[in-house]
Design a protein around this motif. Structure first.
Motif, mmCIF file in Angstrom:
data_model
loop_
_atom_site.group_PDB
_atom_site.id
_atom_site.type_symbol
_atom_site.label_atom_id
_atom_site.label_comp_id
_atom_site.label_asym_id
_atom_site.label_seq_id
_atom_site.Cartn_x
_atom_site.Cartn_y
_atom_site.Cartn_z
ATOM 1 N N ALA A 217 12.089 40.955 -32.512
ATOM 2 C CA ALA A 217 10.997 40.224 -33.141
ATOM 3 C C ALA A 217 10.309 39.334 -32.116
ATOM 4 O O ALA A 217 10.965 38.713 -31.269
ATOM 5 C CB ALA A 217 11.536 39.377 -34.297
ATOM 6 N N GLY A 218 8.982 39.299 -32.166
ATOM 7 C CA GLY A 218 8.236 38.484 -31.215
ATOM 8 C C GLY A 218 7.061 39.245 -30.631
ATOM 9 O O GLY A 218 6.640 40.278 -31.164
ATOM 10 N N THR A 219 6.537 38.742 -29.528
ATOM 11 C CA THR A 219 5.367 39.324 -28.878
ATOM 12 C C THR A 219 5.786 40.170 -27.690
ATOM 13 O O THR A 219 6.625 39.752 -26.888
ATOM 14 C CB THR A 219 4.404 38.207 -28.419
ATOM 15 N N HIS A 220 5.192 41.354 -27.575
ATOM 16 C CA HIS A 220 5.553 42.291 -26.514
ATOM 17 C C HIS A 220 4.298 42.910 -25.906
ATOM 18 O O HIS A 220 3.316 43.167 -26.601
ATOM 19 C CB HIS A 220 6.434 43.414 -27.061
ATOM 20 N N ARG A 221 4.356 43.153 -24.608
ATOM 21 C CA ARG A 221 3.315 43.905 -23.912
ATOM 22 C C ARG A 221 3.801 45.339 -23.797
ATOM 23 O O ARG A 221 4.763 45.628 -23.076
ATOM 24 C CB ARG A 221 3.070 43.301 -22.529
ATOM 25 N N LEU A 222 3.152 46.253 -24.509
ATOM 26 C CA LEU A 222 3.594 47.639 -24.562
ATOM 27 C C LEU A 222 2.854 48.483 -23.537
ATOM 28 O O LEU A 222 1.630 48.388 -23.414
ATOM 29 C CB LEU A 222 3.357 48.224 -25.953
ATOM 30 N N ASP A 223 3.600 49.336 -22.826
ATOM 31 C CA ASP A 223 2.955 50.312 -21.960
ATOM 32 C C ASP A 223 2.596 51.543 -22.794
ATOM 33 O O ASP A 223 2.763 51.555 -24.020
ATOM 34 C CB ASP A 223 3.838 50.673 -20.764
ATOM 35 N N GLY A 224 2.103 52.591 -22.135
ATOM 36 C CA GLY A 224 1.649 53.759 -22.870
ATOM 37 C C GLY A 224 2.740 54.430 -23.690
ATOM 38 O O GLY A 224 2.531 54.774 -24.855
ATOM 39 N N THR A 225 3.915 54.620 -23.084
ATOM 40 C CA THR A 225 5.005 55.278 -23.800
ATOM 41 C C THR A 225 5.461 54.456 -24.992
ATOM 42 O O THR A 225 5.656 54.983 -26.096
ATOM 43 C CB THR A 225 6.183 55.523 -22.852
ATOM 44 N N GLN A 226 5.622 53.139 -24.791
ATOM 45 C CA GLN A 226 6.030 52.278 -25.896
ATOM 46 C C GLN A 226 4.969 52.242 -26.995
ATOM 47 O O GLN A 226 5.301 52.161 -28.174
ATOM 48 C CB GLN A 226 6.283 50.864 -25.372
#
Length: 361
Positions: A217-226
């Protein structure tokens, strides 16, 4: 955008983190993949100067494949575009860890209607598990595919190809598709990577072994795969519903569009080229749009569309009487929706209500 087949009978509508029920989705806050593609085409005029991008685009001769067995075109200058997000496991998609199903599916399907005057638009999302009647179709190799009843909508792409998806949508709606656009999973991944990722916030842990997504839970920086895993996840969040996942996909696209605007990617020729290169490499269109010149002209024709007047709704569906894991078009709502689009008229509020979604749009 998952390709697993089971969907639980409960499709509860998601709620915002403040506990209030979400309002009907508008483009300003919820944007589907097809809307993003069209906005990129309409908003970035500079990158069309890069002639080498022209060879990236793949074309499909929809008119030749379907023939004359089609609804009539709108008597107005309105436009209808079928936008698909496909998950072919071929080529660059083969190595993507986003599910366990082989073959190809049209996991995201939007019928975009742009009324005469080009100042507003509506996108109708067709749930992937909708049971439909598939008409007789001609595959790319010239072979015939027999008609069939109670076929899951997202299987038609693999069974008979994109032209058959167009023909199926036209048969179920009576609406002539003027254009066709498709973006594949590898292109989606590369587009996200090209802009440096997308930031999302989740209010609960997500652990989905099917999609491969593993977030706290929280804030995430996702790359393309994620990002692919995020828009495909179903079992790791909420009630696991397929209908609810439509909202999750739209929320991610809002974050993606926000990232593009935040970085001013469409205002920088170098950055715009990078996005355009990834986008056109992953783009398949009908043969009329399969060039930069045609896409640029179409994009410019979209400039008058007011984002505040663009709306995304879901095709009204209800649970199938014999298979609660599938849905069928709800009547009379679905017929009223398609009739309004055929006539280039306002869509009645009653035609946006979906019994399988608690009577909401």
């Amino acid at each position: 955008m998952s390709t697993d087949t089971a969907a639980p009978p409960s499709h509860r509508r998601g709620r915002a983190r403040n506990g209030r029920a979400r309002r009907p989705r508008r483009l300003g806050r919820r944007i589907g993949l097809g809307l993003l593609v069209l906005l990129l085409l309409a908003g970035g005029t500079g990158y069309w100067l890069y002639s080498e991008l022209d060879g990236n685009i793949k074309g499909v001769d929809i008119d030749d494949a379907i023939g004359k067995d089609r609804p009539e075109k709108l008597p107005t200058s309105g436009q209808n575009i079928l936008v698909l997000g496909s998950d072919s496991r071929a080529g660059a998609n083969a190595g993507l860890k986003t599910g366990n199903v082989a073959g190809a599916r049209s996991d995201t399907a939007l019928v975009m209607h742009i009324p005469e005057g080009r100042t507003e638009a509506v996108a109708v999302s067709i749930p992937r598990d909708t049971l439909v009647s598939r008409p007789e179709c001609t595959k790319a190799d010239g072979s015939q595919v027999a008609p069939a009843e109670r076929v899951m909508f997202n299987s038609i792409y693999a069974q008979a190809g994109p032209a058959c998806v167009v023909k199926t949508v036209e048969k179920m709606s009576g609406v002539r598709m003027d254009h066709y656009m498709e973006i594949d999973f590898a292109g989606f991944k590369d587009l996200v990577d090209a802009i440096g990722g997308v930031t999302v916030t989740v209010d609960q842990d997500i652990h989905d072994t099917s999609s491969g997504l593993d977030l706290t839970a929280g804030t995430h920086r996702l790359d393309g795969t994620q990002s692919l895993q995020f828009v495909r996840t179903r079992h790791g969040v909420g009630d696991g519903s397929d209908l609810g996942r439509i909202g999750l996909q739209q929320e991610f696209m809002t974050a993606l569009l926000g990232e593009i605007k935040r970085q001013d990617l469409l205002g920088s020729p170098a950055k715009t080229y990078k996005i355009a290169d990834e986008l056109t490499s992953a783009l398949t269109t009908d043969s009329e749009l399969a060039s930069l010149t045609a896409l640029a002209e179409f994009g410019r024709s979209m400039n008058g569309v007011d984002p505040a007047r663009m709306e995304t709704i879901m095709l009204p569906v209800q649970y199938d009487a014999t298979d609660p894991n599938r849905v069928v078009a709800a009547e009379p709502q679905a017929s009223a929706l398609w009739k309004a689009i055929r006539e280039d008229a306002d869509i009645p509020e009653s035609a946006k209500k979906s019994p399988a979604n608690g009577g909401r749009s």
